[in-house]
Design a protein around this motif. Sequence first.
Motif, PDB file in Angstrom:
ATOM      1  N   ALA A 155       0.829  -1.208   0.000  1.00  0.00           N
ATOM      2  CA  ALA A 155       0.000   0.000   0.000  1.00  0.00           C
ATOM      3  C   ALA A 155       0.861   1.254   0.000  1.00  0.00           C
ATOM      4  O   ALA A 155       0.545   2.251  -0.662  1.00  0.00           O
ATOM      5  CB  ALA A 155      -0.932  -0.009   1.203  1.00  0.00           C
ATOM      6  N   ALA A 156       1.965   1.222   0.756  1.00  0.00           N
ATOM      7  CA  ALA A 156       2.861   2.381   0.792  1.00  0.00           C
ATOM      8  C   ALA A 156       3.442   2.665  -0.585  1.00  0.00           C
ATOM      9  O   ALA A 156       3.467   3.819  -1.045  1.00  0.00           O
ATOM     10  CB  ALA A 156       3.975   2.146   1.803  1.00  0.00           C
ATOM     11  N   ASN A 157       3.905   1.630  -1.268  1.00  0.00           N
ATOM     12  CA  ASN A 157       4.461   1.823  -2.612  1.00  0.00           C
ATOM     13  C   ASN A 157       3.412   2.328  -3.590  1.00  0.00           C
ATOM     14  O   ASN A 157       3.680   3.219  -4.410  1.00  0.00           O
ATOM     15  CB  ASN A 157       5.055   0.507  -3.120  1.00  0.00           C
ATOM     16  N   LEU A 158       2.207   1.771  -3.528  1.00  0.00           N
ATOM     17  CA  LEU A 158       1.139   2.224  -4.420  1.00  0.00           C
ATOM     18  C   LEU A 158       0.787   3.684  -4.154  1.00  0.00           C
ATOM     19  O   LEU A 158       0.554   4.461  -5.096  1.00  0.00           O
ATOM     20  CB  LEU A 158      -0.095   1.343  -4.239  1.00  0.00           C
ATOM     21  N   ALA A 159       0.743   4.064  -2.889  1.00  0.00           N
ATOM     22  CA  ALA A 159       0.420   5.452  -2.549  1.00  0.00           C
ATOM     23  C   ALA A 159       1.520   6.395  -3.017  1.00  0.00           C
ATOM     24  O   ALA A 159       1.244   7.485  -3.551  1.00  0.00           O
ATOM     25  CB  ALA A 159       0.213   5.577  -1.043  1.00  0.00           C
ATOM     26  N   ILE A 160       2.781   6.008  -2.833  1.00  0.00           N
ATOM     27  CA  ILE A 160       3.898   6.844  -3.282  1.00  0.00           C
ATOM     28  C   ILE A 160       3.851   7.041  -4.796  1.00  0.00           C
ATOM     29  O   ILE A 160       4.125   8.129  -5.312  1.00  0.00           O
ATOM     30  CB  ILE A 160       5.238   6.216  -2.856  1.00  0.00           C
ATOM     31  N   ASP A 161       3.474   5.988  -5.506  1.00  0.00           N
ATOM     32  CA  ASP A 161       3.401   6.063  -6.975  1.00  0.00           C
ATOM     33  C   ASP A 161       2.117   6.723  -7.481  1.00  0.00           C
ATOM     34  O   ASP A 161       1.949   6.903  -8.693  1.00  0.00           O
ATOM     35  CB  ASP A 161       3.494   4.657  -7.575  1.00  0.00           C
ATOM     36  N   GLY A 162       1.185   7.066  -6.576  1.00  0.00           N
ATOM     37  CA  GLY A 162      -0.062   7.688  -6.995  1.00  0.00           C
ATOM     38  C   GLY A 162      -1.010   6.736  -7.684  1.00  0.00           C
ATOM     39  O   GLY A 162      -1.881   7.154  -8.459  1.00  0.00           O
ATOM     40  N   ALA A 163      -0.876   5.429  -7.396  1.00  0.00           N
ATOM     41  CA  ALA A 163      -1.662   4.423  -8.112  1.00  0.00           C
ATOM     42  C   ALA A 163      -3.125   4.384  -7.698  1.00  0.00           C
ATOM     43  O   ALA A 163      -3.954   3.817  -8.419  1.00  0.00           O
ATOM     44  CB  ALA A 163      -1.038   3.040  -7.910  1.00  0.00           C
ATOM     45  N   PHE A 164      -3.461   4.947  -6.550  1.00  0.00           N
ATOM     46  CA  PHE A 164      -4.855   4.899  -6.103  1.00  0.00           C
ATOM     47  C   PHE A 164      -5.748   5.901  -6.839  1.00  0.00           C
ATOM     48  O   PHE A 164      -6.967   5.782  -6.812  1.00  0.00           O
ATOM     49  CB  PHE A 164      -4.942   5.162  -4.594  1.00  0.00           C
ATOM     50  N   ALA A 165      -5.124   6.880  -7.465  1.00  0.00           N
ATOM     51  CA  ALA A 165      -5.906   7.881  -8.197  1.00  0.00           C
ATOM     52  C   ALA A 165      -6.326   7.332  -9.560  1.00  0.00           C
ATOM     53  O   ALA A 165      -5.525   6.715 -10.268  1.00  0.00           O
ATOM     54  CB  ALA A 165      -5.092   9.155  -8.381  1.00  0.00           C
ATOM     55  N   GLY A 166      -7.581   7.550  -9.926  1.00  0.00           N
ATOM     56  CA  GLY A 166      -8.052   7.154 -11.249  1.00  0.00           C
ATOM     57  C   GLY A 166      -8.272   5.676 -11.442  1.00  0.00           C
ATOM     58  O   GLY A 166      -8.207   5.176 -12.568  1.00  0.00           O
ATOM     59  N   LEU A 167      -8.530   4.950 -10.353  1.00  0.00           N
ATOM     60  CA  LEU A 167      -8.830   3.532 -10.501  1.00  0.00           C
ATOM     61  C   LEU A 167     -10.166   3.335 -11.234  1.00  0.00           C
ATOM     62  O   LEU A 167     -11.096   4.134 -11.058  1.00  0.00           O
ATOM     63  CB  LEU A 167      -8.905   2.861  -9.121  1.00  0.00           C
ATOM     64  N   PRO A 168     -10.294   2.280 -12.031  1.00  0.00           N
ATOM     65  CA  PRO A 168     -11.554   2.019 -12.740  1.00  0.00           C
ATOM     66  C   PRO A 168     -12.575   1.372 -11.811  1.00  0.00           C
ATOM     67  O   PRO A 168     -12.915   0.197 -11.943  1.00  0.00           O
ATOM     68  CB  PRO A 168     -11.125   1.065 -13.867  1.00  0.00           C
ATOM     69  N   ILE A 169     -13.061   2.171 -10.883  1.00  0.00           N
ATOM     70  CA  ILE A 169     -14.024   1.660  -9.908  1.00  0.00           C
ATOM     71  C   ILE A 169     -15.249   2.560  -9.910  1.00  0.00           C
ATOM     72  O   ILE A 169     -15.232   3.670 -10.467  1.00  0.00           O
ATOM     73  CB  ILE A 169     -13.423   1.604  -8.489  1.00  0.00           C
ATOM     74  N   ALA A 170     -16.318   2.081  -9.286  1.00  0.00           N
ATOM     75  CA  ALA A 170     -17.560   2.844  -9.246  1.00  0.00           C
ATOM     76  C   ALA A 170     -17.350   4.168  -8.520  1.00  0.00           C
ATOM     77  O   ALA A 170     -16.535   4.261  -7.601  1.00  0.00           O
ATOM     78  CB  ALA A 170     -18.637   2.028  -8.533  1.00  0.00           C
ATOM     79  N   PRO A 171     -18.071   5.237  -8.938  1.00  0.00           N
ATOM     80  CA  PRO A 171     -17.906   6.545  -8.302  1.00  0.00           C
ATOM     81  C   PRO A 171     -18.074   6.500  -6.785  1.00  0.00           C
ATOM     82  O   PRO A 171     -17.322   7.168  -6.058  1.00  0.00           O
ATOM     83  CB  PRO A 171     -18.993   7.388  -8.968  1.00  0.00           C
ATOM     84  N   ALA A 172     -19.039   5.724  -6.299  1.00  0.00           N
ATOM     85  CA  ALA A 172     -19.238   5.653  -4.852  1.00  0.00           C
ATOM     86  C   ALA A 172     -18.013   5.054  -4.159  1.00  0.00           C
ATOM     87  O   ALA A 172     -17.583   5.525  -3.095  1.00  0.00           O
ATOM     88  CB  ALA A 172     -20.487   4.832  -4.528  1.00  0.00           C
ATOM     89  N   ASP A 173     -17.431   4.033  -4.765  1.00  0.00           N
ATOM     90  CA  ASP A 173     -16.228   3.425  -4.197  1.00  0.00           C
ATOM     91  C   ASP A 173     -15.049   4.394  -4.266  1.00  0.00           C
ATOM     92  O   ASP A 173     -14.216   4.441  -3.353  1.00  0.00           O
ATOM     93  CB  ASP A 173     -15.874   2.138  -4.945  1.00  0.00           C
ATOM     94  N   ALA A 174     -14.966   5.156  -5.351  1.00  0.00           N
ATOM     95  CA  ALA A 174     -13.880   6.135  -5.484  1.00  0.00           C
ATOM     96  C   ALA A 174     -13.987   7.211  -4.399  1.00  0.00           C
ATOM     97  O   ALA A 174     -12.979   7.629  -3.823  1.00  0.00           O
ATOM     98  CB  ALA A 174     -13.914   6.772  -6.874  1.00  0.00           C
ATOM     99  N   ARG A 175     -15.202   7.650  -4.111  1.00  0.00           N
ATOM    100  CA  ARG A 175     -15.384   8.650  -3.047  1.00  0.00           C
ATOM    101  C   ARG A 175     -15.015   8.067  -1.687  1.00  0.00           C
ATOM    102  O   ARG A 175     -14.386   8.737  -0.860  1.00  0.00           O
ATOM    103  CB  ARG A 175     -16.827   9.162  -3.049  1.00  0.00           C
ATOM    104  N   ARG A 176     -15.389   6.834  -1.477  1.00  0.00           N
ATOM    105  CA  ARG A 176     -15.065   6.185  -0.200  1.00  0.00           C
ATOM    106  C   ARG A 176     -13.556   6.011  -0.057  1.00  0.00           C
ATOM    107  O   ARG A 176     -12.992   6.258   1.016  1.00  0.00           O
ATOM    108  CB  ARG A 176     -15.761   4.828  -0.123  1.00  0.00           C
ATOM    109  N   LEU A 177     -12.883   5.626  -1.151  1.00  0.00           N
ATOM    110  CA  LEU A 177     -11.436   5.496  -1.118  1.00  0.00           C
ATOM    111  C   LEU A 177     -10.770   6.845  -0.902  1.00  0.00           C
ATOM    112  O   LEU A 177      -9.772   6.955  -0.195  1.00  0.00           O
ATOM    113  CB  LEU A 177     -10.942   4.865  -2.422  1.00  0.00           C
TER     114      LEU A 177
END
Length: 221
Positions: A172-194
Amino acid sequence: MPPVATSPKPRPRKPVPRPYHHGDLRATLLAAAAEWLDERGADTLTLRELARAAGVSHAAPYHHFAGRDELMAGVAEHAFDRLGDALAVAAGAATPAQALLDIGEAYVREALAHPAQFRLMFGPTLARKAEHPGLQRAAGRAFNVLLDASARYAPERALELALAGWSLSHGAANLAIDGAFAGLPIAPADARRLGRLDAGKLVRHMIADVLQLPDAVRRPR
């Protein structure tokens, strides 16, 4: 009388650099290197540039480090010491379950606070940690904090639990550093929750899922 011969006036000489006197030059150089990594990354750091940043002669770092690899191992050692201290504080939570959640979150927060040092800690230098006893000691101490906390929670599967928690936190730390959590192909509600969860809290929830903990235990105390 003939004029008295006089010797030519000597030309002013350039001052010879004086030896750098400091209570702990090695610690000063390591602190300067860590700051360099935080601000500019590791690629541009050389011993010559480090000497300039620390205000010492170009030869001064070689009194303490045989080369760049040894310097980087020293920075990684200090980073592991800092991580170990943070994990040890987190491990002092009221219950074993809470300690594991706090450790996972503390791990991620340390990584995000010093991403370049985090990359260094787990880069090629760590693979050769046997060549650097101080680095090996510091890395082992940090892991043992997690392992001991896992043993308090589940003695019969402490190693597996520690490796699972470490893998979740590190990934999770590596993904966050790389900015990988932004723009995931997930539902808008899930994106807001994330979006309402930072990486540290996200890891907290993931570890709680692995441990099958109730919602009341997941929240930081």
